[in-house]
Design an enzyme around this catalytic site. Structure first.
Site, PDB file in Angstrom:
ATOM      1  N   GLU A  27      38.592  -6.771 -43.720  1.00  0.00           N
ATOM      2  CA  GLU A  27      38.721  -7.959 -42.863  1.00  0.00           C
ATOM      3  C   GLU A  27      37.934  -9.148 -43.396  1.00  0.00           C
ATOM      4  O   GLU A  27      37.322  -9.874 -42.617  1.00  0.00           O
ATOM      5  CB  GLU A  27      38.254  -7.645 -41.438  1.00  0.00           C
ATOM      6  CG  GLU A  27      39.175  -6.737 -40.685  1.00  0.00           C
ATOM      7  CD  GLU A  27      38.864  -6.707 -39.193  1.00  0.00           C
ATOM      8  OE1 GLU A  27      37.770  -7.124 -38.792  1.00  0.00           O
ATOM      9  OE2 GLU A  27      39.737  -6.239 -38.443  1.00  0.00           O
ATOM     10  N   GLU A  85      44.695  -0.967 -38.471  1.00  0.00           N
ATOM     11  CA  GLU A  85      43.846  -0.651 -37.311  1.00  0.00           C
ATOM     12  C   GLU A  85      44.568  -0.992 -36.018  1.00  0.00           C
ATOM     13  O   GLU A  85      44.646  -2.164 -35.638  1.00  0.00           O
ATOM     14  CB  GLU A  85      42.519  -1.418 -37.377  1.00  0.00           C
ATOM     15  CG  GLU A  85      41.582  -0.928 -38.445  1.00  0.00           C
ATOM     16  CD  GLU A  85      40.234  -1.641 -38.428  1.00  0.00           C
ATOM     17  OE1 GLU A  85      39.804  -2.114 -37.356  1.00  0.00           O
ATOM     18  OE2 GLU A  85      39.628  -1.739 -39.513  1.00  0.00           O
TER      19      GLU A  85
END
Ligand code: GAL
Length: 662
Positions: free
Chosen positions: A185, A254
């Site tokens: 991320e 995710e």
């Protein structure tokens, strides 16, 4: 019957082969704009996160078997750098850190693995998974373009890749790993690092490619992931996500099956129907790889929780709960969903896609291969409250609000995300006397038939007692003073007061005023507990202003500052600080305020009990313990211990447990 019994081992092997993802040496993994290809075949894959250090090796086979039974193809895990390299170039891959054993357990179950090497993890893990020693390297800046960091990141990444190669764990070697992940991320953070952020992520891509893992690499939440790295989505819903190239498949790394728990926070819950809806929508809209974060969350053992203020439980409301039990109806409902998606696989990866709108919020998505008659359809109702009935291929289908129906043959709705038919069970945690946990044959102090728990306790001295103390002018930052060796730092000082202090005569109140960056603070004056306070997940800092009792002569001021997990997320997360920053003042004395901030302070990292390793058997046996049925609850710093037993399947183990209670 007898024949069946005789054939059972054979049938079992056949079943296992049939039900496993076969990986042989020379297995290739590639991708196109539709899906990942294993040995040239497009796949619909369902994945789930299990982080190996968040359970015990003894639990791994069962967790993985339950994942497989739940319909997963892939187990995903981060690699936790600070567990493996706690001291620079001193590695630990034992016990819960045994990454190779974990991967081999996945392999033995016939599942694939997605290895998220990072090595930045985030994951509500202490310091985002970075070893704290990184901070002391001259000129280092984490997660941006500078040689000291890039050097350490390369060394660790290479170490892991080489270890995987040596153990033949990559798919082309016959191992389970079909995907890698580098960074995590960074797309959310890049802008904070300016031009260097961009340069860094380009370097990361090149460094990863140079590792020659011969498998696709993924970067999650990284819109500008350089080719050939696949950018993947993270979030509660990812159906509208599109990768940054038509040549890359739509992947979801995710899907948050619940959420993490913080100190004092609500226990998170994400409804099963909503998780199922999000997954079905993702596959409906062209996704072919989805990962539950978490499928089993587990426990933040020891001092591994990040935060600050992340709880030790990392249950996450996941389909398998913290203790390894199946959570219903989540596990069962998702299993049925996976089955319906898998029945549609051929159409999903090869079919032409077209959509039919039945009006606002109502849609059919059809995947079909005309030549072969293969056809699968998804009927969705994305209105949050209104149910609907739609006509599709001459039949009528009832769609509850916020739901998707799956028709693997375009005719029969085999599954709807909002209709739970799986067994529903809820676990009630009951408070029981600890004695009920003890098997009858364990030692108890009484001859009574009803066993009683024998507590013992050991007082932690207040203030500085170990030989390792030191002093410094002014107040030190706690994290980088304690260097992750302990969560405790004593700040101590003494103040001399004359007999003629007016407050001694007129009984006016003296106050102690302390400002701290957190995370918690216990105050002792002249060896007596005077107060405690703590911050929160959203704001770790606080000011403590409490009445205290002082005397003429020397007064000892002992401040015990406590940290509860290092920051694991956000731009420059590694520069967050903790501990008392001041001012520290006494108010109400004859000269008004006495400022101690810049005085000489004495320090001790850690508690005596930690130095003595009271939490270990040998450490505990080396000191005197008081005992009795009722431990004292009046003294502020006490280590408590009881000796209990627990049954682990057929094993019967005696365990010693110690707690420090403040
Ligand atoms: C994501 C992150 C994960 C985890 C998750 C929240 O942003 O990639 O590591 O922290 O949030 O549980």
């Amino acid at each position: 019957m007898a024949i069946l019994r005789a054939l059972w081992p054979v049938l079992l092997v056949v079943f296992c082969l049939f039900n496993s993802n076969s990986v042989n040496a020379n297995t290739t993994v590639s991708y196109d704009g539709r899906a990942l290809l294993i040995n040239g075949q497009r796949k619909v894959l369902i994945s789930g996160s299990i982080h190996y250090p968040r359970s015990t090796p003894g639990m791994w086979p069962d967790l993985i078997a339950k994942s497989k039974a739940g319909g997963l193809d892939v187990i995903e895990t981060y690699v936790f750098w600070n567990m493996h390299e706690p001291e620079r170039r001193q590695y630990n891959f034992k016990g819960r850190n045994d990454l190779v054993r974990f991967l081999k357990t996945i392999q033995a179950a016939g599942l694939y693995a997605h290895l998220r090497i990072g090595p930045y993890a985030c994951a509500e893990w202490n310091y985002g998974g970075f070893p704290v020693w990184l901070h002391s390297i001259q000129g280092i800046q984490m997660r941006t373009d500078n040689e000291p960091f890039k050097n350490e990141m390369t060394i660790f990444t290479t170490k892991i890749v080489e270890m995987m190669k040596a153990e033949k764990l990559f798919a082309w070697q016959g191992g389970p790993i079909i995907l890698g992940q580098i960074e995590n991320e960074y797309g959310n953070q890049e802008k904070h690092y300016g031009e260097k952020g961009k340069a860094y992520i380009n370097w990361v891509a090149k460094m990863a490619e140079a590792q020659n893992i011969n498998l696709p690499w993924v970067m999650c939440q990284q819109e500008d992931a350089p080719d050939p790295i696949i950018n993947a989505c993270n979030g509660f819903y990812c159906d509208s996500f599109e990768p940054n190239s038509m040549k890359k498949p739509k992947m979801w790394t995710e899907n948050w099956s619940g959420w993490f728990l913080t100190f004092g926070g609500r226990v998170p819950h994400r409804p099963t129907e909503d998780v199922a809806f999000a997954v079905a929508r993702f596959y409906q809209r062209g996704g072919t790889f989805q990962n539950y974060y978490m499928y089993h969350g587990g426990t933040n053992f020891g001092r591994t929780a990040g935060g600050p203020f992340i709880s030790t439980s990392y249950d996450y409301d996941a389909p398998i709960d913290e203790y390894g039990y199946i959570r219903q109806p989540k596990w069962g409902h998702l299993k049925e969903l996976h089955h319906a998606i898998k029945q549609s696989e051929a159409a999903l990866v090869n079919g032409e896609m077209h959509s039919i709108s039945f009006g606002h919020d109502l849609q059919a998505t059809v995947y079909s291969v005309n030549s072969s008659g293969i056809c699968a359809a998804f009927l969705s109702n994305t209105h949050p409250r209104k149910d609907a009935t739609v006509q599709f291929n001459g039949k009528s289908y009832y769609l509850p609000a916020w739901s998707v129906s799956i028709l693997p043959d375009c005719k029969h709705a085999v599954f709807n995300t909002a209709k739970i038919s799986t067994q529903t069970s809820s676990m009630a945690m009951e408070k029981v006397g600890l004695e009920s946990l003890l098997p009858a044959e364990t030692e108890t102090s009484s001859s009574d038939t009803k066993p009683s728990i024998n507590w013992s306790w050991h007082k932690e001295p207040i203030g500085i007692r170990s030989g390792e103390n030191f002093s410094s002018n002014g107040l030190l930052e706690q994290l980088y003073t304690a260097k992750d060796k302990s969560d405790f730092l004593w700040y101590t000082n003494s103040v001399h007061l004359d007999e003629d202090e007016p407050f001694l005569k007129n009984k006016s109140q003296v106050y102690l005023h302390v400002k701290t960056r957190g995370h918690a603070l216990h105050v002792f004056i002249n060896g007596q507990f005077a107060g405690t306070q703590w911050g929160s997940y959203n704001n770790t800092s606080f000011t403590m202003h409490i009445p205290i009792t002082l005397k003429a002569g020397t007064n000892e001021i002992d401040l015990l500052s406590v940290t509860v997990g290092w920051q694991n997320y956000g731009p420059f997360f590694d520069t967050w600080e903790a501990g008392i920053n001041g001012p520290v003042m006494l108010l109400g004395l004859k000269n008004g305020t006495k400022d101690l901030t810049f005085q000489k302070w004495n320090y001790q990292i850690g508690l005596n009990g930690e130095h003595q390793r009271l939490y270990s058997k040998t450490g505990a046996n080396a000191v005197q313990w008081n005992s009795g049925t009722y431990p004292p609850n009046t003294t502020a710093l006490i280590w408590y211990r009881f000796i209990g037993s627990c049954r682990l399947s057929s094993m019967h183990q005696k365990e010693t447990m110690q707690w420090l209670w403040t």
